[in-house]
Enzyme design. Structure first.
Site, short mmCIF file in Angstrom:
data_model
loop_
_atom_site.label_atom_id
_atom_site.label_comp_id
_atom_site.label_asym_id
_atom_site.label_seq_id
_atom_site.Cartn_x
_atom_site.Cartn_y
_atom_site.Cartn_z
N LYS A 22 -3.36 -0.12 9.76
CA LYS A 22 -4.73 0.15 9.27
C LYS A 22 -5.58 0.60 10.44
O LYS A 22 -5.34 0.22 11.58
CB LYS A 22 -5.33 -1.14 8.68
CG LYS A 22 -6.59 -0.91 7.86
CD LYS A 22 -6.25 -0.28 6.53
CE LYS A 22 -6.99 -0.88 5.39
NZ LYS A 22 -6.28 -0.83 4.13
N1 GLU Z 1 -6.38 2.05 1.80
C1 GLU Z 1 -5.50 1.78 0.71
C2 GLU Z 1 -5.04 0.34 0.74
O1 GLU Z 1 -5.70 -0.51 1.28
C3 GLU Z 1 -4.36 2.77 0.61
C4 GLU Z 1 -3.48 2.88 1.80
C5 GLU Z 1 -2.48 4.03 1.73
O2 GLU Z 1 -2.51 4.77 0.77
O3 GLU Z 1 -1.69 4.15 2.68
O4 GLU Z 1 -4.06 -0.02 0.16
#
Ligand code: GLU
Length: 418
Positions: free
Chosen positions: A106
């Site tokens: 992240k």
């Molecule tokens: N931000 C989204 C999550 O927290 C999607 C992450 C992604 O698609 O890699 O799951």
């Protein structure tokens, strides 16, 4: 809002709760509770008026045992290292619980995007993409959208990466626009899995979601799509909110009309079809069948949880319920579908986007939605099995038991580097 709860500590507690039911060594558990590495960088960016500003940004690569690190990038003034570490961990457990061959990561930039022009945001994003370039890659780490980022930012990151690498590699990032290699159904995917998981939970309780009243906190992408899809299933959306406040209607809202109102005015508040205006805390404690927290983390703390009266909660946001609140809700027999399953539609369709990019082939929306549905339904019932087999206290513990086992199995294959 329980600001003092450190999300990284919450993640650690969630993993510890599950570890009692998984045969994992102490050393491996320590590894699976911490990120493998965290980039912290300061982006120096020129503003439209010629001055420069510095923005702190992070990328945490939590675990890559099951595949490339995967997870979004958020833009928010409250982004911080502990939160990014926690969010990257939740991604690793999320990809494991839905069984897709990806790890967890992240990123985030400490910025309030509303304060900056589009050109400034583009320079901030491209500057971050330049810093990320050595870390990311189609087989290394694949970013995606998260809070306050979307197709526009993903397109900028893809373009920066491809330009610097002198290649075409759309699978380096997901959540792109369709024209830039995005997938059908990606924008709707988080809301779709939130609703599919809720539908299965009602089924598990021998109830029908079509009879449910629903309250949704947050009317961004995940919140509004959840409202639209649950309405399509016949449920009644009686309350919605955003950061400015909430609205209530006993007969239910037309989600599209509320969305149009928000697009025009900036908020759901003031919508003509509401019986009354309510606060976010009022919404979270409404007597509804289904509650969907679709805003930021730590929305429900232990004190607020005492007043929650919903039967089922489907977590569209990441980390909306603190561990102490989880205990209170479990004692009250509220069925909480954990974020790592409920909102996993986003990363699952990101995975489909990555697969399509690698195949240089475009799937129909119907195919995307069908494949997503089969994964969410299968993994929901997999959690039910774990919940019942181990006689667990919550579905969250069940989700972490399933995910921890899968990550540990993969990690044990490799063992530590000599
Ligand atoms: N931000 C989204 C999550 O927290 C999607 C992450 C992604 O698609 O890699 O799951």
């Amino acid at each position: 809002m329980a600001d003092e709860v450190n999300p990284f500590e919450s993640l650690g507690e969630q993993i510890d709760d599950a570890a009692q039911y998984v045969d994992v060594s102490d050393g491996m558990l320590e590894r699976l509770k911490n990120p493998e590495r965290v980039l912290e960088t300061n982006l120096t960016v020129e503003m439209d008026d010629g001055t420069t500003e510095v923005f702190t940004a992070y990328r945490s690569q939590f675990n890559g045992d099951r595949g490339p690190y995967k997870g979004g990038i958020r833009y928010h003034p409250e982004v911080n290292r502990e939160e990014v570490k926690a969010l990257s961990g939740w991604m690793a457990y999320k990809t494991a619980v839905v069984g897709i061959p990806l790890g967890g990561g992240k990123g985030g930039i400490v910025i309030d995007p509303e304060q900056y022009s589009e050109n400034e945001l583009e320079r901030v994003t491209r500057s971050f993409a330049k810093e990320l370039r050595p870390l990311i890659g189609v087989d290394k780490d694949i970013p995606a959208p998260d809070v306050n980022t979307g197709q526009r930012e993903m397109n900028w990151i893809k373009d920066t990466y491809e330009t610097l690498e002198n290649t075409t590699e759309p699978g380096v990032i997901t959540g792109k626009s369709i024209a830039d290699g995005g997938s059908e159904g990606r924008v709707e995917a988080t809301g779709r899995s939130t609703v599919l998981a809720a539908r299965e939970a009602f089924d598990y309780r021998d109830e029908d979601i079509a009879d449910a009243t629903v309250a949704i906190q947050g009317y961004g992408n995940a919140g509004w799509i959840t409202a639209d899809l649950v309405d399509e299933m016949g449920a009644t959306v009686v309350a919605v909110s955003d950061s400015s406040g909430g609205i209530y209607s006993e007969d239910g809202f037309d989600p599209v009309a509320v969305k149009d109102h928000k697009n025009e005015t900036g908020s759901v508040v003031g919508y003509h079809g509401a019986d009354e205006e309510i606060s976010n805390d009022d919404l979270l404690t409404l007597d509804v069948d289904l509650l969907v927290p679709a805003a930021l983390g730590n929305a429900i703390d232990a004190e607020l949880a005492e007043d929650v009266t919903a039967d089922v909660i489907s977590e569209a946001a990441n980390g909306p319920i603190t561990p102490a609140a989880d205990e209170v809700l479990s004692e009250k027999d509220v069925l909480v579908i954990p974020d790592i399953l409920a909102n996993a539609g986003g990363v699952t369709v990101s995975y489909f986007e990555w697969v399509q990019n690698r195949q240089r082939f475009h799937w129909t929306e119907e195919r995307v939605n069908n494949e997503l549905e089969s994964i969410i339904v299968e993994q929901f019932w997999n959690l039910v099995d774990a919940f019942e087999d181990h006689d667990l206290s919550t579905f969250r513990v069940a989700a972490y038991v399933v995910a921890l086992q899968r990550i540990d199995d993969a990690a044990e294959e490799f063992g530590p580097w000599p």
